[in-house]
Design a protein around this motif. Sequence first.
Motif, PDB file in Angstrom:
ATOM      1  N   GLU A  82       0.868  -1.170   0.000  1.00  0.00           N
ATOM      2  CA  GLU A  82       0.000   0.000   0.000  1.00  0.00           C
ATOM      3  C   GLU A  82       0.908   1.225   0.000  1.00  0.00           C
ATOM      4  OE1 GLU A  82      -2.740   0.036   3.234  1.00  0.00           O
ATOM      5  OE2 GLU A  82      -3.512  -1.982   2.813  1.00  0.00           O
ATOM      6  N   GLU A  99       4.212  -2.865   3.551  1.00  0.00           N
ATOM      7  CA  GLU A  99       4.321  -4.213   3.000  1.00  0.00           C
ATOM      8  C   GLU A  99       3.366  -5.130   3.752  1.00  0.00           C
ATOM      9  OE1 GLU A  99       7.756  -7.432   1.683  1.00  0.00           O
ATOM     10  OE2 GLU A  99       8.294  -5.586   2.742  1.00  0.00           O
ATOM     11  N   ARG A 100       2.331  -5.577   3.066  1.00  0.00           N
ATOM     12  CA  ARG A 100       1.247  -6.305   3.722  1.00  0.00           C
ATOM     13  C   ARG A 100       1.723  -7.595   4.377  1.00  0.00           C
ATOM     14  NH1 ARG A 100      -0.939  -4.544  -1.250  1.00  0.00           N
ATOM     15  NH2 ARG A 100      -2.614  -2.995  -1.032  1.00  0.00           N
ATOM     16  N   ASN A 103       3.536  -6.772   7.508  1.00  0.00           N
ATOM     17  CA  ASN A 103       2.921  -5.756   8.379  1.00  0.00           C
ATOM     18  C   ASN A 103       3.955  -4.707   8.760  1.00  0.00           C
ATOM     19  OD1 ASN A 103       0.747  -4.620   9.815  1.00  0.00           O
ATOM     20  ND2 ASN A 103       1.426  -5.587  11.727  1.00  0.00           N
TER      21      ASN A 103
END
Length: 295
Positions: A82, A99-100, A103
């Motif tokens: 995101e 960075e998904r 986290n």
Amino acid sequence: MRTLFWNIRGFGQDGRRRQLIEYMRNKRIDIVTIQETMRTEFSISKLEHLSSDLFAWHWLPSSGSTGHSGGILLGVKDATFEVGSMDRGGFFVSMEIFERALNFKWEVIAVFGRADHRRSEAFLAELRRKVAAAQLQVVVGGDFNLIRSEEDKNNNLVNFPRMQMFNDCIADMGLRELDRVGAKFTWTNRQADPTRSVLDRVLWLRGGVRHAMPPIDPSRPSTPGNFCAKRSRQFMKGWGANVGRDIRERKKALLEAIQSLDLCTDAMGLSADEWMLRYDLEDQLTVIYTDEEAY
């Protein structure tokens, strides 16, 4: 997570876009930073053609009266990150990204230092201000057009005050350099007896970034010189037969021959004829990419 830092020396040069598309696909690149684009503008449609994945893009236009100097392009994969705030200066573009999978939130800064060293001090001053203002862990990468030690150049034409200025700046910012694999030098002037330098590097700040970066394998063949000589001879002996092969196999053979010569360069050096051979292999590869781009 894979990141590409590349001085493309002209986004519009023959075959460059095709080579970038292929590399991004094969290596599954998540972050791409391109320096010296020599473009004042990018169309969204052309950027979308670089990958089948959706990327968020940010760029610094090239400068000069004809736009043929500098320029940076930064893109991050939408499925991986995101994107938060974006920034740019005279020598950098940056994105704050989340960075998904980890986290984890950090900032990537893509830089391009000009070969005109009258601007090096201004470049480093701007970078120092940018890193000092950062609220997150940062990774700084690109073509700095500066060296850090005598070992970063294959001759003794070294400007020691400029080298010290660069090292002092890195120390002041608290940055550490990530280990690099592959050929020892990142730039050559394509002469029979070339000047070679390490101008491209990636720096990071604060320990948390280490967890966000992929592991780097420092391994190399145990006998690079023998490997190089053998592979190069095999390639040249069989090249006539290779001409009729599938394009993919031809590109693979050319890349392997170039890589074997690079290993030989670091192990024992190349003769003038071997350097000219390497440049010729690069040119043959460019022709293939240019033909693919045309169709």
